[in-house]
Write a protein that holds these residues in place. Structure first.
Motif, PDB file in Angstrom:
ATOM      1  N   LEU A 312      -1.150  -5.069   0.486  1.00  0.00           N
ATOM      2  CA  LEU A 312      -1.474  -4.782   1.991  1.00  0.00           C
ATOM      3  C   LEU A 312      -2.365  -5.629   2.355  1.00  0.00           C
ATOM      4  O   LEU A 312      -2.931  -6.707   1.712  1.00  0.00           O
ATOM      5  N   TYR A 313      -2.935  -5.618   3.700  1.00  0.00           N
ATOM      6  CA  TYR A 313      -3.564  -6.502   4.300  1.00  0.00           C
ATOM      7  C   TYR A 313      -4.613  -5.724   5.177  1.00  0.00           C
ATOM      8  O   TYR A 313      -4.602  -4.379   5.426  1.00  0.00           O
ATOM      9  N   ASN A 314      -6.087  -6.241   5.481  1.00  0.00           N
ATOM     10  CA  ASN A 314      -6.953  -5.681   6.277  1.00  0.00           C
ATOM     11  C   ASN A 314      -6.448  -4.726   7.405  1.00  0.00           C
ATOM     12  O   ASN A 314      -5.630  -5.479   8.139  1.00  0.00           O
ATOM     13  N   ASN A 315      -6.717  -3.363   7.476  1.00  0.00           N
ATOM     14  CA  ASN A 315      -6.413  -2.599   8.613  1.00  0.00           C
ATOM     15  C   ASN A 315      -4.899  -2.624   8.758  1.00  0.00           C
ATOM     16  O   ASN A 315      -4.492  -1.893   9.828  1.00  0.00           O
ATOM     17  N   CYS A 316      -3.969  -2.662   7.805  1.00  0.00           N
ATOM     18  CA  CYS A 316      -2.380  -2.881   8.077  1.00  0.00           C
ATOM     19  C   CYS A 316      -2.207  -1.413   8.473  1.00  0.00           C
ATOM     20  O   CYS A 316      -1.259  -1.520   9.457  1.00  0.00           O
ATOM     21  N   TYR A 317      -2.291  -0.468   7.982  1.00  0.00           N
ATOM     22  CA  TYR A 317      -1.934   0.795   8.145  1.00  0.00           C
ATOM     23  C   TYR A 317      -3.096   1.552   8.948  1.00  0.00           C
ATOM     24  O   TYR A 317      -3.052   2.933   9.157  1.00  0.00           O
ATOM     25  N   LYS A 318      -4.110   1.180   9.236  1.00  0.00           N
ATOM     26  CA  LYS A 318      -5.150   1.717   9.885  1.00  0.00           C
ATOM     27  C   LYS A 318      -4.959   2.593  11.115  1.00  0.00           C
ATOM     28  O   LYS A 318      -4.490   2.159  12.022  1.00  0.00           O
ATOM     29  N   SER A 319      -5.459   4.127  11.040  1.00  0.00           N
ATOM     30  CA  SER A 319      -5.061   4.907  12.040  1.00  0.00           C
ATOM     31  C   SER A 319      -3.230   4.823  12.543  1.00  0.00           C
ATOM     32  O   SER A 319      -3.222   5.465  13.666  1.00  0.00           O
ATOM     33  N   MET A 320      -2.538   4.554  11.579  1.00  0.00           N
ATOM     34  CA  MET A 320      -1.104   4.415  11.970  1.00  0.00           C
ATOM     35  C   MET A 320      -0.445   5.538  12.793  1.00  0.00           C
ATOM     36  O   MET A 320       0.083   5.429  13.745  1.00  0.00           O
ATOM     37  N   PHE A 321      -0.871   6.681  12.040  1.00  0.00           N
ATOM     38  CA  PHE A 321      -0.285   8.017  12.558  1.00  0.00           C
ATOM     39  C   PHE A 321      -1.434   8.899  12.904  1.00  0.00           C
ATOM     40  O   PHE A 321      -1.346  10.174  12.998  1.00  0.00           O
ATOM     41  N   ASN A 322      -2.749   8.490  13.298  1.00  0.00           N
ATOM     42  CA  ASN A 322      -3.956   9.302  13.567  1.00  0.00           C
ATOM     43  C   ASN A 322      -3.460  10.289  15.119  1.00  0.00           C
ATOM     44  O   ASN A 322      -2.966   9.695  15.716  1.00  0.00           O
ATOM     45  N   GLY A 323      -3.573  11.554  14.645  1.00  0.00           N
ATOM     46  CA  GLY A 323      -3.303  12.476  15.829  1.00  0.00           C
ATOM     47  C   GLY A 323      -1.883  12.998  16.029  1.00  0.00           C
ATOM     48  O   GLY A 323      -1.721  13.477  16.807  1.00  0.00           O
ATOM     49  N   CYS A 324      -1.101  12.409  15.018  1.00  0.00           N
ATOM     50  CA  CYS A 324       0.374  13.089  15.104  1.00  0.00           C
ATOM     51  C   CYS A 324       0.372  14.309  14.566  1.00  0.00           C
ATOM     52  O   CYS A 324       0.700  14.540  13.448  1.00  0.00           O
ATOM     53  N   LYS A 325       0.249  15.230  15.516  1.00  0.00           N
ATOM     54  CA  LYS A 325      -0.255  16.836  15.044  1.00  0.00           C
ATOM     55  C   LYS A 325       1.321  17.325  14.463  1.00  0.00           C
ATOM     56  O   LYS A 325       1.097  18.517  14.055  1.00  0.00           O
ATOM     57  N   ALA A 326       2.290  16.764  14.753  1.00  0.00           N
ATOM     58  CA  ALA A 326       3.582  17.542  14.616  1.00  0.00           C
ATOM     59  C   ALA A 326       4.398  16.818  13.089  1.00  0.00           C
ATOM     60  O   ALA A 326       5.259  17.872  12.582  1.00  0.00           O
ATOM     61  N   ILE A 327       3.992  16.044  12.740  1.00  0.00           N
ATOM     62  CA  ILE A 327       4.537  15.485  11.383  1.00  0.00           C
ATOM     63  C   ILE A 327       4.016  16.235  10.200  1.00  0.00           C
ATOM     64  O   ILE A 327       2.946  16.826  10.028  1.00  0.00           O
ATOM     65  N   THR A 328       4.914  16.716   9.135  1.00  0.00           N
ATOM     66  CA  THR A 328       4.880  17.553   7.898  1.00  0.00           C
ATOM     67  C   THR A 328       4.859  16.649   6.915  1.00  0.00           C
ATOM     68  O   THR A 328       4.399  17.242   5.840  1.00  0.00           O
ATOM     69  N   THR A 329       5.484  15.546   6.752  1.00  0.00           N
ATOM     70  CA  THR A 329       5.372  14.774   5.791  1.00  0.00           C
ATOM     71  C   THR A 329       5.099  13.236   5.932  1.00  0.00           C
ATOM     72  O   THR A 329       4.947  12.989   7.150  1.00  0.00           O
ATOM     73  N   THR A 330       4.943  12.604   4.739  1.00  0.00           N
ATOM     74  CA  THR A 330       4.782  11.069   5.066  1.00  0.00           C
ATOM     75  C   THR A 330       5.621  10.064   4.561  1.00  0.00           C
ATOM     76  O   THR A 330       6.485  10.452   3.687  1.00  0.00           O
ATOM     77  N   PRO A 331       5.530   8.803   4.867  1.00  0.00           N
ATOM     78  CA  PRO A 331       6.342   7.736   4.303  1.00  0.00           C
ATOM     79  C   PRO A 331       5.737   7.701   2.538  1.00  0.00           C
ATOM     80  O   PRO A 331       4.623   8.012   2.511  1.00  0.00           O
ATOM     81  N   THR A 332       6.701   7.350   1.914  1.00  0.00           N
ATOM     82  CA  THR A 332       6.544   6.646   0.478  1.00  0.00           C
ATOM     83  C   THR A 332       5.551   5.496   0.679  1.00  0.00           C
ATOM     84  O   THR A 332       5.808   4.708   1.524  1.00  0.00           O
ATOM     85  N   LEU A 333       4.430   5.500  -0.208  1.00  0.00           N
ATOM     86  CA  LEU A 333       3.283   4.422  -0.081  1.00  0.00           C
ATOM     87  C   LEU A 333       3.451   3.770  -1.314  1.00  0.00           C
ATOM     88  O   LEU A 333       2.616   3.905  -2.410  1.00  0.00           O
ATOM     89  N   PRO A 334       4.203   2.881  -1.605  1.00  0.00           N
ATOM     90  CA  PRO A 334       4.203   2.205  -2.890  1.00  0.00           C
ATOM     91  C   PRO A 334       3.207   1.084  -3.371  1.00  0.00           C
ATOM     92  O   PRO A 334       3.018   0.863  -4.577  1.00  0.00           O
ATOM     93  N   ALA A 335       2.324   0.755  -2.298  1.00  0.00           N
ATOM     94  CA  ALA A 335       1.526  -0.577  -2.479  1.00  0.00           C
ATOM     95  C   ALA A 335       0.567  -0.408  -3.610  1.00  0.00           C
ATOM     96  O   ALA A 335       0.079   0.767  -3.841  1.00  0.00           O
ATOM     97  N   THR A 336       0.353  -1.256  -4.380  1.00  0.00           N
ATOM     98  CA  THR A 336      -0.451  -1.215  -5.503  1.00  0.00           C
ATOM     99  C   THR A 336      -1.670  -2.220  -5.043  1.00  0.00           C
ATOM    100  O   THR A 336      -2.665  -2.363  -5.975  1.00  0.00           O
ATOM    101  N   THR A 337      -1.674  -3.249  -4.354  1.00  0.00           N
ATOM    102  CA  THR A 337      -2.555  -4.089  -4.136  1.00  0.00           C
ATOM    103  C   THR A 337      -3.011  -3.928  -2.716  1.00  0.00           C
ATOM    104  O   THR A 337      -2.277  -4.065  -1.614  1.00  0.00           O
ATOM    105  N   LEU A 338      -4.200  -3.194  -2.641  1.00  0.00           N
ATOM    106  CA  LEU A 338      -4.902  -2.798  -1.292  1.00  0.00           C
ATOM    107  C   LEU A 338      -5.840  -3.654  -0.763  1.00  0.00           C
ATOM    108  O   LEU A 338      -5.967  -4.900  -1.123  1.00  0.00           O
ATOM    109  N   ALA A 339      -6.353  -3.454   0.550  1.00  0.00           N
ATOM    110  CA  ALA A 339      -7.144  -4.437   1.177  1.00  0.00           C
ATOM    111  C   ALA A 339      -8.273  -3.577   2.105  1.00  0.00           C
ATOM    112  O   ALA A 339      -7.849  -2.503   2.238  1.00  0.00           O
TER     113      ALA A 339
END
Length: 466
Positions: A312-339
Motif C-alpha cells: 500500500l501507499y500513503n492515503n491509498c484507501y483513505k475514506s474510500m467507502f466513508n459514509g456508504c450506509k448501505a454496504i454490508t460486507t467489505t472487499p478482501t484486503l490482503p495487503a501486508t505492507t502498509l503505509a
C-alpha cells in the motif's frame, strides 16, 4: 565549419522539416520554434492532415427544435491573463463559423431536428493556452437544458486543427469541462444532462488533471462501455470526474492495473444513487489513488470482492467507502505492507456493515487504521489484530461508535498504559460488555475507551511462533 555555416544548416533543416510536415496536410504557423515541431509531427502520426470527420459534436435526437440547445462560455477562474479560444462550429463539416464566446458572453447552439453540430479548434493543434494552465481549464462547454441533447465524436477536436487526433491530452486540458456549466450556465438546482453516444472518445490521460471534474455535478444518462478503457494513467487524471453526479447508468469499467497518484480520488463521491461499484483490479497502487472514491454513495450495495494489492501507499484507501450506509460486507484486503493513513476512515459511517475484513499485516504504519470502522453500528466482531508493535495513531478511534462490537483480539505488547499515541478512544461507545483477548506477554493495563472498556472480560493468549 564556421558558426555562420552551421547556423544556416540548422535554419535550412528546420525549413525542410516544416515543408515535409505541410506536405502531409498539417499547417505549421509561421514563427514556430524548432523544438515545438514535434507537436505537428504527432498530428501526421495520428491520422495525417486530412479531415477524418470525427469531430466532437452535439446532437438533437428529437424532431423538436425550439428550446433544445447547449451553451458555451469562458469561465472566470481568477487571473488567467489574456487568452483567446478559437473554436468553430459546422452542421456539415464543410462550412465553419466562429464560436463567439468570452468570459462575459455565452453562445447557445441549437441543433435542428436530428441534427448534429460539430466543433473543432481553428487552426493547428494547440497545447498551451494560458500560462500555468491550458485552455479548457477556463472553458465551459456545456449545460444542456434537455436530455435529448447528446454528445459524441472525438473530444480531441477541441484542441486540434483539421481534426487531427492527439495521442495524449495535455495537462488540465479538459478538467471541469462539462461540470462548470452547472454553476455558470445554469444557476438552477437542475444538473445538466450528459448523454454520451457510443462513438464519444477521450484521448489518453497521461498528464496531470486531464479529466479532473469532467462530469462533476451533472446528470449522467448514458456512457460508452469503453469510455475509460485507457490504462495509461496520470496524477489526478480522473479525480472528481463524476463526483456529485446523478448516475442513471452503471459506473464505467476501470481496467487499469497500475495506478497513479490521486488518479481515482473522489471520482464517484456523493453519487447518491449509484448502487454498484466497478471492479478494481489494480495491483500496483499509488499515493491517494482511491482516496474518497465512493465516499457518501449512500445507495452503494455492490462493491469489489477483493482489492488485490499487497503493498500500500500513503492515503491509498483513505475514506474510500466513508459514509456508504448501505454496504454490508467489505472487499478482501490482503495487503501486508502498509503505509501512513492507508486505511484511515475507509469504512467509517458504514452503518449497515456487519462483517469486517481480515487485517493480516503484522507491521503497522502511522494512522494506518485510524477511524477505519468508526460509526459502524451493526458490526459485532472486529478483525483480529496480530501486530505486536504499534505505530503512532495506528488504532486511534478505530472502532469508535461501533455500538455492537463485543469482541476484540489484539496481540500488541506496546505499552499504552498512559500513552495517548496509539489507541486514543479506539473503543469508545462500543458494547457495554464484551471480551478482550490480550497477548499473554503484554504488561500494559488500561481500563477505559483508550484501552479495554471497564465492563469487558479480559482473556490472554500466547501468539503462535512466527
Amino acid at each position: 565549419m564556421s558558426v555562420q555555416t552551421e547556423l544556416q544548416r540548422i535554419i535550412q533543416a528546420k525549413a525542410d522539416i516544416v515543408t515535409s510536415i505541410e506536405n502531409k496536410g498539417v499547417t505549421v504557423p509561421a514563427g514556430t520554434k524548432i523544438d515545438d515541431l514535434d507537436d505537428y509531427v504527432d498530428q501526421i502520426q495520428q491520422g495525417g492532415g486530412g479531415d477524418t470527420g470525427e469531430y466532437f459534436y452535439i446532437e438533437n435526437t428529437t424532431q423538436v427544435t425550439s428550446g433544445y440547445s447547449a451553451s458555451f462560455k469562458i469561465a472566470d477562474r481568477g487571473n488567467k491573463g489574456s487568452f483567446t479560444i478559437d473554436l468553430e462550429y459546422s452542421t456539415d463539416k464543410t462550412n465553419w463559423q466562429k464560436l463567439s464566446i468570452s468570459r462575459t458572453s455565452v453562445q447557445s447552439l441549437t441543433p435542428g431536428a436530428y441534427q448534429k453540430i460539430y466543433l473543432r479548434h481553428k487552426g493547428p493543434i494547440r497545447t498551451k493556452y494560458i500560462s500555468g494552465s491550458s485552455l479548457y481549464d477556463a472553458f465551459l462547454v456545456i449545460g444542456a437544458n434537455t436530455s435529448n441533447i447528446h454528445y459524441g465524436g472525438e473530444l480531441s477536436s477541441l484542441v486540434t486543427g483539421n481534426n487531427n487526433k492527439i495521442n495524449h491530452v495535455a495537462e488540465s486540458e479538459f478538467q471541469y469541462l462539462f461540470f462548470s456549466g452547472y454553476y455558470i450556465w445554469n444557476q438552477s438546482a437542475m444538473k445538466p444532462y450528459v448523454y454520451l453516444n457510443d462513438d464519444f472518445k477521450l484521448p489518453n490521460c497521461a498528464n496531470l488533471n486531464s479529466y479532473k471534474g469532467l462530469f462533476q455535478s451533472t446528470t449522467i444518462n448514458h456512457l460508452p462501455s469503453d469510455l475509460l478503457s485507457n490504462t495509461d494513467l496520470a496524477e489526478s487524471c480522473y479525480e472528481d470526474m463524476f463526483s456529485n453526479a446523478v448516475m442513471n447508468v452503471s459506473a464505467p469499467a476501470l481496467p487499469a492495473t497500475t495506478l497513479a497518484k490521486n488518479c481515482y480520488k473522489y471520482m464517484l463521491s456523493s453519487c447518491t444513487n449509484l448502487t454498484t461499484a466497478p471492479a478494481l483490479p489494480a495491483t500496483t497502487l499509488a499515493v491517494g489513488c482511491y482516496e474518497s472514491m465512493f465516499s457518501s454513495c449512500w445507495k452503494l450495495t455492490s462493491i469489489p470482492a477483493i482489492l488485490p494489492a499487497t503493498t500500500l501507499y500513503n492515503n491509498c484507501y483513505k475514506s474510500m467507502f466513508n459514509g456508504c450506509k448501505a454496504i454490508t460486507t467489505t472487499p478482501t484486503l490482503p495487503a501486508t505492507t502498509l503505509a501512513d493513513y492507508c486505511y484511515n476512515n475507509m469504512f467509517s459511517g458504514c452503518s449497515s456493515l456487519t462483517t469486517a475484513p481480515a487485517l493480516p499485516a503484522t507491521t503497522l504504519a502511522n494512522s494506518c487504521y485510524q477511524y477505519m470502522f468508526q460509526g459502524c453500528t451493526h458490526l459485532t466482531t472486529a478483525p483480529i489484530l496480530p501486530a505486536l508493535q504499534l505505530s503512532t495513531a495506528c488504532y486511534n478511534l478505530m472502532f469508535d461508535g461501533c455500538t455492537n462490537i463485543n469482541y476484540i483480539k489484539a496481540m500488541f505488547t506496546t505499552d499504552i498504559s498512559s500513552s495517548t499515541s496509539y489507541t486514543t478512544n479506539w473503543l469508545r461507545n462500543v458494547a457495554a460488555t464484551g471480551t478482550f483477548v490480550k497477548n499473554a506477554n503484554a504488561t500494559w493495563s488500561r481500563t477505559d475507551a483508550s484501552g479495554i472498556p471497564s465492563g469487558w472480560t479480559v482473556q490472554t493468549e500466547t501468539p503462535a511462533a512466527a
